[in-house]
Design a protein around this motif. Sequence first.
Motif, PDB file in Angstrom:
ATOM      1  N   PRO A   1      55.503  17.003  35.631  1.00  0.00           N
ATOM      2  CA  PRO A   1      54.198  15.929  35.162  1.00  0.00           C
ATOM      3  C   PRO A   1      52.690  16.508  35.142  1.00  0.00           C
ATOM      4  O   PRO A   1      52.962  17.576  35.253  1.00  0.00           O
ATOM      5  CB  PRO A   1      53.937  14.985  36.742  1.00  0.00           C
ATOM      6  CG  PRO A   1      54.810  16.272  37.805  1.00  0.00           C
ATOM      7  CD  PRO A   1      56.054  16.834  36.655  1.00  0.00           C
ATOM      8  N   VAL A   2      52.204  15.966  35.181  1.00  0.00           N
ATOM      9  CA  VAL A   2      50.467  16.746  34.365  1.00  0.00           C
ATOM     10  C   VAL A   2      50.188  16.719  36.494  1.00  0.00           C
ATOM     11  O   VAL A   2      49.686  16.288  36.541  1.00  0.00           O
ATOM     12  CB  VAL A   2      49.678  14.622  33.784  1.00  0.00           C
ATOM     13  CG1 VAL A   2      48.371  15.905  33.959  1.00  0.00           C
ATOM     14  CG2 VAL A   2      49.985  14.559  32.797  1.00  0.00           C
ATOM     15  N   THR A   3      49.337  18.043  35.711  1.00  0.00           N
ATOM     16  CA  THR A   3      48.828  18.485  37.008  1.00  0.00           C
ATOM     17  C   THR A   3      47.532  19.169  36.792  1.00  0.00           C
ATOM     18  O   THR A   3      47.384  19.800  35.130  1.00  0.00           O
ATOM     19  CB  THR A   3      50.270  19.620  37.647  1.00  0.00           C
ATOM     20  OG1 THR A   3      50.009  20.403  36.571  1.00  0.00           O
ATOM     21  CG2 THR A   3      50.893  19.275  37.804  1.00  0.00           C
ATOM     22  N   GLU A   4      46.564  18.952  37.864  1.00  0.00           N
ATOM     23  CA  GLU A   4      45.500  20.254  37.628  1.00  0.00           C
ATOM     24  C   GLU A   4      45.697  21.718  37.636  1.00  0.00           C
ATOM     25  O   GLU A   4      46.379  22.119  37.672  1.00  0.00           O
ATOM     26  CB  GLU A   4      44.784  19.965  38.866  1.00  0.00           C
ATOM     27  CG  GLU A   4      44.337  19.159  39.356  1.00  0.00           C
ATOM     28  CD  GLU A   4      44.260  18.256  38.137  1.00  0.00           C
ATOM     29  OE1 GLU A   4      42.859  18.309  38.113  1.00  0.00           O
ATOM     30  OE2 GLU A   4      43.876  16.908  38.047  1.00  0.00           O
ATOM     31  N   THR A   5      45.148  22.442  36.827  1.00  0.00           N
ATOM     32  CA  THR A   5      44.619  23.840  36.248  1.00  0.00           C
ATOM     33  C   THR A   5      43.789  24.849  35.300  1.00  0.00           C
ATOM     34  O   THR A   5      42.505  23.887  35.739  1.00  0.00           O
ATOM     35  CB  THR A   5      46.420  24.427  34.851  1.00  0.00           C
ATOM     36  OG1 THR A   5      45.843  25.517  34.775  1.00  0.00           O
ATOM     37  CG2 THR A   5      45.717  23.545  33.596  1.00  0.00           C
ATOM     38  N   THR A   6      43.570  26.159  36.455  1.00  0.00           N
ATOM     39  CA  THR A   6      42.041  26.437  35.857  1.00  0.00           C
ATOM     40  C   THR A   6      42.527  27.430  34.269  1.00  0.00           C
ATOM     41  O   THR A   6      42.035  27.640  33.825  1.00  0.00           O
ATOM     42  CB  THR A   6      41.920  27.977  36.616  1.00  0.00           C
ATOM     43  OG1 THR A   6      43.390  28.284  37.175  1.00  0.00           O
ATOM     44  CG2 THR A   6      41.650  26.543  38.363  1.00  0.00           C
ATOM     45  N   ARG A   7      43.994  27.246  33.551  1.00  0.00           N
ATOM     46  CA  ARG A   7      44.419  28.002  32.592  1.00  0.00           C
ATOM     47  C   ARG A   7      42.932  27.403  31.497  1.00  0.00           C
ATOM     48  O   ARG A   7      42.515  25.753  31.403  1.00  0.00           O
ATOM     49  CB  ARG A   7      45.728  27.624  32.139  1.00  0.00           C
ATOM     50  CG  ARG A   7      45.873  28.623  32.462  1.00  0.00           C
ATOM     51  CD  ARG A   7      47.510  28.025  33.089  1.00  0.00           C
ATOM     52  NE  ARG A   7      48.317  27.773  31.444  1.00  0.00           N
ATOM     53  CZ  ARG A   7      49.415  28.745  30.752  1.00  0.00           C
ATOM     54  NH1 ARG A   7      50.688  27.623  31.444  1.00  0.00           N
ATOM     55  NH2 ARG A   7      49.813  28.092  29.424  1.00  0.00           N
TER      56      ARG A   7
END
Length: 617
Positions: A152-158
């Motif tokens: 699923p779509v998740t938050e990331t700092t990449r």
Amino acid sequence: MSEQNQYTEDNIRSLDWKEHIRMRPGMYIGKLGDGSSADDGIYILIKEVIDNCIDEFVMGTGKTIEVTLKDKTVSVRDFGRGIPLGKVVDVVSKMNTGGKYDSKAFKKSVGLNGVGTKAVNALSNYFRVESVRDNQIKAAEFSAGELTLEEPVTETTRRKGTKVTFTADETIFKNYKYRNEYIIKMLKNYCYLNTGLTIIYNGEKYHSDNGLKDLLGETIAEDDRIYDIIHLKDDDIELAMTHSKSQYSEEYYSFVNGQNTTQGGTHLGAFREAIVRTVKEFYNKNFEASDIRKSIVSAISVKVEEPVFESQTKTKLGSTDMGPDAPSVRTFVNDFVKNKLDNFLHQNPETADALLKKILQAERERKELSGIRKLAKDRAKKASLHNKKLRDCRVHLTDSKNPRSLESTMFITEGDSASGSITKSRDVNTQAVFSLRGKPLNSYGMTKKIVYENEEFNLLQAALDIEDEMENLRYNNIVIATDADVDGMHIRLLLITFFLQFFPELIKEGHLYILQTPLFRVRNKKETIYCYSEDERKAAMEKLKGKPEITRFKGLGEISPDEFKHFIGQDIRLDPVMLDSATSIQSLLEFYMGKNTPDRQEFIINNLKVELDVEVG
């Protein structure tokens, strides 16, 4: 009615996209191969993924691409816009889905058919795609094109961009091995064609500020150039050229929309014509075309709207126009060369003088050779010697529309027994055999004259059809097939010397190979294993247990035609003879074939590792 003549609805079936790619991979990526050739499928897979990253760079996003190879797993990461998260699965698994059908966004894109990453997905046993946009990440995994995991779509700092990781399927690409030299050459070409782009491969950085000038700078040593590299550019075209002091033949690197068109096409034909016309007009002399182009080393890149290539792997441009409502490729290239090269020669009289001297020298040499050349051709006609030396095949590299043209191979063998075995077991469609009689002449330090005076060299040149220009080359693979003993090694060296001396671009362009043949046969009543090394022999003995029968092959002539077909068929093992830019061809020839002591020559012959020691430039 017999069963085989029945043709009903049951005979008609529709393959889904991945089944079709896996059943007919050649339609999508050219030949499969095992990684010994630069145009083998495993490199096309990497190229298809990188092409998408390049399109992002061209659109002004993502100046760095990271490529890593570990074991057989390839990972490609860009810092472009990232695939829209809702379309991540579709873009890599639905045919005719992509961002390049909107021609405003990708007018001069590398790949326009929407097939690229789908083919990579279908032909990989592991395929993972990750896209980062707006601090969110979406990822999916596949095996042989089948979706195995959708995260699923998740938050990331990449950082934003796309990352593709894949492992080519070993059931399709058998016994394959990536060769760093081919990957690095491909990545360098991307940098030459996209100045300002940085590609990091396994920690090494590649970058170019001067485009095709840098390509030629790496290709031809400074002390081998007749004049400094001429470098000319405009919006949709770039060229670099010089003439070599030591090389006999013409050498071209050609590109369309960033794609290395190894078989040339309409743009290269136009370029070769335009140089001749411009030079003739500049000097106001009716020179022969061959004298003007002799020893030229050059590169050309054009950008064409909606290009038409002659095959899916895009190695030959078929387009005649630059795009809708645009001039023909021929007119466009000719006008550019006529204006820019003519201006350059007027503004640089030293270069113009050096070029003129080179043309006059080529004219003198051609006239000196013409009598010998005629004599050699007459002699060959009278004796019908072509038939004695060459057992030809049906499909050649020049048949570019034939899907098997890239498989065209000529084996150079020594001795009747080896020639006989290969001839009886070869594929007559794509494999030809050229038979040597004894050891060829050492051509080190000799002039082109020897190629006509020596019957074998003259006929070898004629069989390859490279006397006048490389574009006529009839075989994609030229394979030296000699015994693995000292005599066989010496014949290899003499043939490599011949090609380095007179046709180095055959090696530079990756056409020359050494055939690996097994040293041992290990078998019991149930199974036979052919072994190419002592380690393989030990492993085979362990596998077969008991007391298997072991045969040591002393030469190719000992291998029966029935057995030989295993070694030159699907499981053929080839070692490429490679060149890099570290050493000049002249110093290599001197090292291998100059006046060394017998001890040193013996050391060289006994220690020759084709992939390692003959990598020079």
